[in-house]
Design a protein around this motif. Structure first.
Motif, short mmCIF file in Angstrom:
data_model
loop_
_atom_site.label_atom_id
_atom_site.label_comp_id
_atom_site.label_asym_id
_atom_site.label_seq_id
_atom_site.Cartn_x
_atom_site.Cartn_y
_atom_site.Cartn_z
N GLY A 236 1.02 -1.21 0.19
CA GLY A 236 0.08 -0.02 0.14
C GLY A 236 0.77 1.14 0.11
O GLY A 236 0.71 2.20 -0.84
N ALA A 237 1.87 1.32 0.90
CA ALA A 237 2.86 2.37 1.07
C ALA A 237 3.49 2.69 -0.38
O ALA A 237 3.59 3.75 -0.98
N LEU A 238 3.83 1.34 -1.18
CA LEU A 238 4.54 1.70 -2.51
C LEU A 238 3.47 2.22 -3.63
O LEU A 238 4.04 2.90 -4.27
N ALA A 239 2.21 1.70 -3.38
CA ALA A 239 1.42 2.18 -4.31
C ALA A 239 1.30 3.68 -4.40
O ALA A 239 0.97 4.29 -5.14
N LEU A 240 1.21 4.13 -2.98
CA LEU A 240 1.34 5.84 -2.80
C LEU A 240 2.51 6.52 -3.39
O LEU A 240 2.35 7.36 -4.05
N SER A 241 3.61 5.87 -3.08
CA SER A 241 4.86 6.32 -3.60
C SER A 241 4.90 6.28 -5.23
O SER A 241 5.10 7.21 -5.94
N LEU A 242 4.32 5.24 -5.78
CA LEU A 242 4.13 5.23 -7.45
C LEU A 242 3.34 6.23 -8.01
O LEU A 242 3.49 6.64 -9.12
N PHE A 243 2.14 6.52 -7.22
CA PHE A 243 1.20 7.40 -7.67
C PHE A 243 1.88 8.99 -7.92
O PHE A 243 1.99 9.48 -8.84
N TRP A 244 2.59 9.28 -6.75
CA TRP A 244 3.43 10.78 -6.65
C TRP A 244 4.61 10.44 -7.75
O TRP A 244 4.81 11.45 -8.37
N GLY A 245 5.11 9.42 -7.51
CA GLY A 245 6.32 9.13 -8.66
C GLY A 245 5.70 9.48 -10.07
O GLY A 245 6.46 10.21 -11.05
N GLY A 246 4.60 8.83 -10.46
CA GLY A 246 4.16 8.81 -11.79
C GLY A 246 3.60 10.23 -12.26
O GLY A 246 3.91 10.64 -13.35
N MET A 247 3.38 10.90 -11.19
CA MET A 247 2.96 12.07 -11.38
C MET A 247 3.96 13.29 -11.70
O MET A 247 4.14 14.11 -12.77
N THR A 248 5.11 13.20 -10.89
CA THR A 248 6.34 14.01 -11.11
C THR A 248 6.91 13.57 -12.45
O THR A 248 7.23 14.35 -13.16
N VAL A 249 7.10 12.26 -12.78
CA VAL A 249 7.91 12.04 -13.83
C VAL A 249 6.88 12.58 -15.19
O VAL A 249 7.58 13.01 -16.26
N ALA A 250 5.55 12.43 -15.06
CA ALA A 250 4.89 12.95 -16.24
C ALA A 250 4.98 14.53 -16.49
O ALA A 250 5.22 14.85 -17.43
N ARG A 251 5.17 15.17 -15.16
CA ARG A 251 5.27 16.48 -15.36
C ARG A 251 6.63 16.95 -15.97
O ARG A 251 6.74 17.91 -16.97
N PHE A 252 7.65 16.19 -15.43
CA PHE A 252 8.88 16.55 -16.16
C PHE A 252 8.92 16.03 -17.83
O PHE A 252 9.44 17.09 -18.38
#
Length: 381
Positions: A236-252
């Protein structure tokens, strides 16, 4: 290098790093020697949300009186005060800790509202020909800092003490006050009540609805994966990290692609469809791998809607740009609050999986608003 560029993007990083400290300290604050109850810990967030909304909505009036430099520095000082209160709380105990942290979250909210309004407006002016890209990358920096700050805090807690990281952030905010800032290019910008336009509201509505979706994903990913789908807490914690990570990578990535290669208008309009698809698919997934991938994709789908709303909104309201930026920062906080807290009571009536499925309907107003807000000719009246 453009004057003020370093200050804008460093402030974005520090803002993201500071904003996530209280959530990152959740386990610490609920353990000895602080021993906060869940109710007391939850109460810490209310001053932050209220401070951020009020500060963001008043940013235009403050800019009119103090200028862009004054607005930026006031936000930086508010953040520095917040970090000072957090450092002092480390050396305190009992009720005094709670009072210090309530004051800290209030000042952090004020700093968040003022600073984000200032730097989003500044980024759009520094790169006037590529405002959407500049604002998107700025928000990627903020998101990246939000993702790495808890890890730095954990490292500091293991090697020395958790207070070392907020103390360093405090020092960096103070150093940032010495950085050169961009000159005001438009001394005729309107602020205060005179700056409000009805045409601002579709941008604000778009951000509120978007932020409800972001809060639904971000605040409930851990619960949906580890509780509703009965997977390990680490998943569950990894899912949260990947959500924010996916958002950050997409923005870059999307912020770096020139508009003539990939139309920002069409990416903006297609983003709600991606969000809706993730809302529909996630409740039906079973395996950990599929859920982790889906939340990463949800983050990517959410990535650009807010920064593009900001860029198009500021571009459409040149004379009221700071007020526009502040309004959208406030709208983001309102929507985040609804998405993060509203889903709890709602689960007394329907399951989180059902909430996710119905949340796909948010794509309808989001798509219409994206289409309207990204038209070539905008009315600023």
């Amino acid at each position: 290098m453009k004057r003020g560029l370093s200050a804008v993007y460093i402030a974005g990083f520090l803002q993201g790093a500071a904003f996530v400290l209280i959530p990152a300290l959740g386990t610490t604050l609920r353990s000895a020697p602080y021993d906060m109850s869940n109710a007391t810990y939850g109460m810490l967030y209310f001053p932050e949300i209220i401070g951020a909304i009020l500060a963001a909505l008043s940013a235009g009036a403050i800019h009119k009186r103090l200028g862009s430099k004054g607005l930026f520095r006031l936000g930086a000082i508010s953040n520095a005060i917040a970090m000072t209160l957090l450092v002092v709380a480390f050396f305190s105990s009992g009720l005094f800790v709670v009072l210090l942290l309530l004051a800290e979250t209030l000042m952090l909210g004020i700093g968040f509202g003022l600073t984000n309004a200032a730097i989003n407006r500044a980024a759009s002016l520094l790169f006037a020909g590529a405002a959407a890209a500049a604002v998107t990358i700025l928000n990627a920096v903020i998101g990246g800092a939000t993702a790495v700050s808890p890890m730095i805090l954990t490292g500091a807690q293991s090697w020395l003490s958790w207070v070392a990281w907020p103390a360093l952030i405090l020092l960096l905010w103070l150093v940032l006050l010495l950085f050169p800032l961009a000159e005001d290019k438009d001394t005729q910008e309107i602020g205060g009540l005179r700056a409000w336009r009805r045409s601002m509201m579709p941008f604000a509505f778009a951000v509120v609805i978007y932020a409800i979706c972001e809060g639904s994903f971000g605040s409930w990913a851990n619960v949906l994966v580890s509780v509703d789908h009965h997977l390990p807490a680490a998943t569950g914690a990894l899912a949260l990290s990947l959500f924010w990570g996916g958002m950050t990578v997409a923005r870059f990535i999307l912020g770096s692609i020139p508009d003539h290669l990939l139309s920002r208008r069409w990416v903006y309009r297609l983003a709600p469809i991606g969000m809706a698809a993730c809302f529909v698919v996630i409740p039906h997934l079973v395996s950990a791998t599929a859920l982790l991938l889906a939340f990463a994709l949800a983050g990517a789908a959410c990535g650009i809607y807010y920064p593009y709303s900001m860029a198009f909104g500021v571009a459409a309201h040149g004379k009221e740009g700071t007020q526009m930026a502040g309004l959208l920062v406030g709208a983001l906080m309102i929507g985040e609050g609804i998405g993060s807290t509203g889903l709890g009571p709602l689960q007394h009536f329907i399951s989180l999986n059902q909430i996710y499925t119905f949340s796909a309907l948010w794509a309808i107003p989001l798509l219409w608003l994206a289409w309207r807000n990204s038209r070539h000719k905008q009315s600023a009246s």
